[in-house]
Design an enzyme around this catalytic site. Structure first.
Site, short mmCIF file in Angstrom:
data_model
loop_
_atom_site.label_atom_id
_atom_site.label_comp_id
_atom_site.label_asym_id
_atom_site.label_seq_id
_atom_site.Cartn_x
_atom_site.Cartn_y
_atom_site.Cartn_z
N HIS A 192 0.86 -1.17 0.00
CA HIS A 192 0.00 0.00 0.00
C HIS A 192 0.90 1.21 0.00
O HIS A 192 1.72 1.38 0.90
CB HIS A 192 -0.90 0.01 1.24
CG HIS A 192 -1.81 1.18 1.28
ND1 HIS A 192 -3.14 1.11 0.90
CD2 HIS A 192 -1.59 2.46 1.62
CE1 HIS A 192 -3.69 2.30 1.02
NE2 HIS A 192 -2.79 3.14 1.46
N CYS A 193 0.80 2.04 -1.01
CA CYS A 193 1.70 3.17 -1.13
C CYS A 193 0.98 4.46 -0.73
O CYS A 193 0.07 4.90 -1.42
CB CYS A 193 2.19 3.29 -2.57
SG CYS A 193 3.44 4.57 -2.77
#
Lengths: 487, 159
Positions: A192-193
């Site tokens: 998850h960025c």
């Protein structure tokens, strides 16, 4: 749709509350307004442009990324490019412009697209799986959380364990993982960025990679040419006066210097991942590392770097599985609500007992939050008779409403302590009304809130309620919340 | 053909849903979309094994075609990259084209083979490509169709 419009006072209450988010509140006014699937999406995502754009809940860092890129590039084009174009070549701003547009395009594509979210299981599917698991385990499920369930699969000679996701009620496909921030299972989950404000998964990994690659080039490009600009200027007028002439260059150099290390490093890392066909998740866990065992190898790798790269970057792009803009059909089974193991309106009774202590405690906490938040301006309404409900389902309903409401940002948790005496009775009814009332305070289209509303509207699959009692339940929960807020 | 399709609609209204059978994914070849061809026990009395296997195998072939990594997908990927992926706004990807073919095939199979037997296949895309959902119907009354004779007899023995 089934909420009923008979009570004018209730209509009045709804019109006071509803601000920008539309449908759960408008449904009393306009019957049969078909809702889009993104509005009832159970994950913690934000949707814009009527479902075309999908992002994670926390998008602050994404805006920072955008600002950094746009401002730095803007300063470059405004202050450095005129000099460079005239003294060196006009190709420099042209190349810079192309790079900048490519970076922006891939960033937006990464941030706005569906990373490969797996839709949650329909109640029938979930029930069928549970049955099969029980048969496999040789037990009947108890009242508390059963032990973790796994299924083993042999992929290209390597044994892979498929885990059962309690939230989505599916066995996760290989390489899929559940993102706790977005509360979704994502196919080929990479990470998850926060910088792009989205998960990186099967469907947007190539855009992410292109983004960081082109951003590395852009950063190095700007860095190099700003330095060149300053050096060229200082040859004619001295270093300090050159800096004074273009002060923006200092800022650009600083930003680029610090970005280069991280972004180029990240690009290198992902290049390695792509060439070995691994995800960040697998690499961090060391799933295919030879340290785990001599026979441990990556079963997904195609054997050579070129094939792996081509597969990751040029392979077919699967379509989104969640069909955000489709309309919710009234007769299709709703996917399992995000209840962390609880189904709301009793698709199968076996699942409603999974409301464990954890959920109930959370539900209590949430009710307290709700009570402490001043919501309504309307006159307090005397709480009507609470309809006597089957205890299990009402608790299930309450608990079901909660995990959706959990994404309430910490800012709206004022004093949990002050309304401790309120929770026992209200806990049953308030949460499902509460999330409606949170919408004015929350971000405009909080899909995390809405799905809980939909089961109320789609009471057709509930064996315990008929629409009439559903209406009265809703009405009472509205009244209950009004009373709470007036205390 | 028209009467058979009409039966499909009638099936929803006149028949009652007895159970749903789920064909799970087969991950033995990795993450590609493939469904298990194992014949479920619940369909034993409803449909011939061979017909079922043909349906699932054809679906598997279609999905393999959609996910095939070869010349055309590379071309599509490179073209898309060169246009900064803007081209996806106007062009339909190969995957989507194959999905349309699959959808047509399933509808066709439903009309010709499954509905007359009181079964209904749901397109896997509507279930997130996790399962092939086969709804098993029991015909309630005699109004259920001329071809209902086989399905009523099978439903009475199937329960």
């Amino acid at each position: 749709m089934h909420l009923g419009v008979s009570d004018p006072m209730r209509e009045c209450e709804y019109s006071q509350i509803s601000t920008r988010s539309s449908t759960p509140m408008e449904s009393p006014h306009k019957k049969r307004i078909p809702r889009r699937k993104w509005q009832v999406f159970p994950g913690r995502n934000k949707f814009y442009c009527n479902g075309r754009i999908m992002m994670a809940r926390q998008t602050g860092v994404f805006y920072l990324t955008l600002v950094l890129i746009v401002v730095t590039s803007g300063l470059f084009f405004a202050f450095d490019c005129p000099f460079l174009a005239s003294s060196l070549s006009p190709a420099i701003p042209a190349v810079g412009g192309v790079l900048f547009l490519f970076v922006l395009g891939t960033l937006l594509r990464t941030s706005f697209s569906d990373p490969g979210v797996l839709p949650r299981a329909t109640p029938d599917e979930a029930a069928d799986l549970e049955r099969q698991i029980d048969i496999a385990n040789g037990t009947t499920s108890g009242g508390f959380r059963p032990p973790p369930r796994t299924k083993e699969v042999i992929i290209n000679g390597q044994t892979v364990k498929l885990k059962y996701c309690f939230t989505c009620k599916i066995f996760r496909p290989p390489r899929a993982s559940h993102c706790s921030l977005c509360d979704n299972c994502v196919e080929r989950f990479d990470h998850h960025c926060p910088w792009v404000g989205n998960c990186v998964g099967r469907r947007n990994y190539r855009f992410f990679y292109m983004f960081i690659l082109s951003l590395s080039f852009l950063t190095i490009f700007i860095f190099a040419f700003v330095i060149t600009h300053v050096i060229l200027r200082s040859q004619s007028m001295g270093f300090l006066s050159a800096l004074k002439d273009s002060p923006a260059s200092v800022l650009e150099v600083v930003v680029c210097f610090f970005s280069v290390w991280s972004i180029v490093g990240l690009s290198g890392f992902h290049t390695y991942l792509i060439s070995s066909n691994q995800t960040t998740n697998e690499d961090i866990k060391g799933s295919w590392s030879s340290k785990r065992g001599k026979d441990n190898y990556n079963p997904y790798s195609y054997g050579n770097i070129f094939s792996n790269c081509c597969a990751a970057l040029c392979g077919p792009l699967p379509p989104s599985l969640i069909n955000r803009r489709g309309f919710v059909q009234p007769d299709t089974p709703q996917p399992t609500p995000p209840t962390n193991g609880i189904t709301m309106y009793g698709a199968t009774q076996s699942q409603s007992h999974m409301c464990d202590q954890d959920q109930c405690i959370q539900s209590t906490k949430f009710v307290l939050q709700a009570a402490a938040t001043p919501l309504l301006q309307s006159d307090p309404v005397v709480m009507g008779d609470e309809p006597s409900l089957p205890g299990r389902t009402s608790l299930g309903t309450a608990c079901a409403a909660l995990p959706l409401a959990q994404p309430t940002p910490p800012t709206s948790t004022p004093s949990l302590s002050c309304d401790t005496d309120m929770h026992p009775l209200r806990g049953d009814h308030v949460p499902e009304a509460h999330h409606h009332f949170l919408t004015p305070e929350e971000a405009p289209s909080p899909p995390g809130m809405l799905p809980c509303g939909s089961p109320l509207g789609h009471s057709h699959t509930m064996p315990f309620y008929n629409p009439a009692s559903q209406d009265s339940l809703h009405e009472d929960s509205v009244r209950g919340l009004v009373k709470l807020s007036s205390v | 053909m028209a009467t058979e399709f009409h039966n499909l609609q009638e099936l929803h209204h006149s028949a009652s849903l007895a159970t749903k059978v789920f064909i799970q994914r087969d991950y033995s070849e990795g993450t590609i979309c493939k469904f298990q061809t194992k014949f479920p026990a619940e369909l034993d009395s409803r449909i011939e094994r061979a017909l079922f296997e043909i349906t699932v195998k054809t679906l598997n072939d279609y999905y393999a075609e959609a996910e095939k990594i070869g010349g055309q997908s590379y071309l599509e990927g490179c073209l898309a990259c060169a246009t900064a992926y803007v081209i996806f706004l106007c062009m339909e990807t190969r995957y989507e084209k194959v999905l349309k073919k699959i959808s047509k095939y399933i509808q066709d199979q439903n009309e010709k083979i499954y509905a007359p037997r009181g079964l209904l296949i749901t397109d896997p895309i509507e279930r997130g490509m996790r399962v092939i959902e086969i709804s098993v119907f029991e015909d309630r009354g005699s109004s259920a169709s001329s071809s209902g004779s086989s399905s009523t007899s099978s439903s009475s023995s199937g329960r």
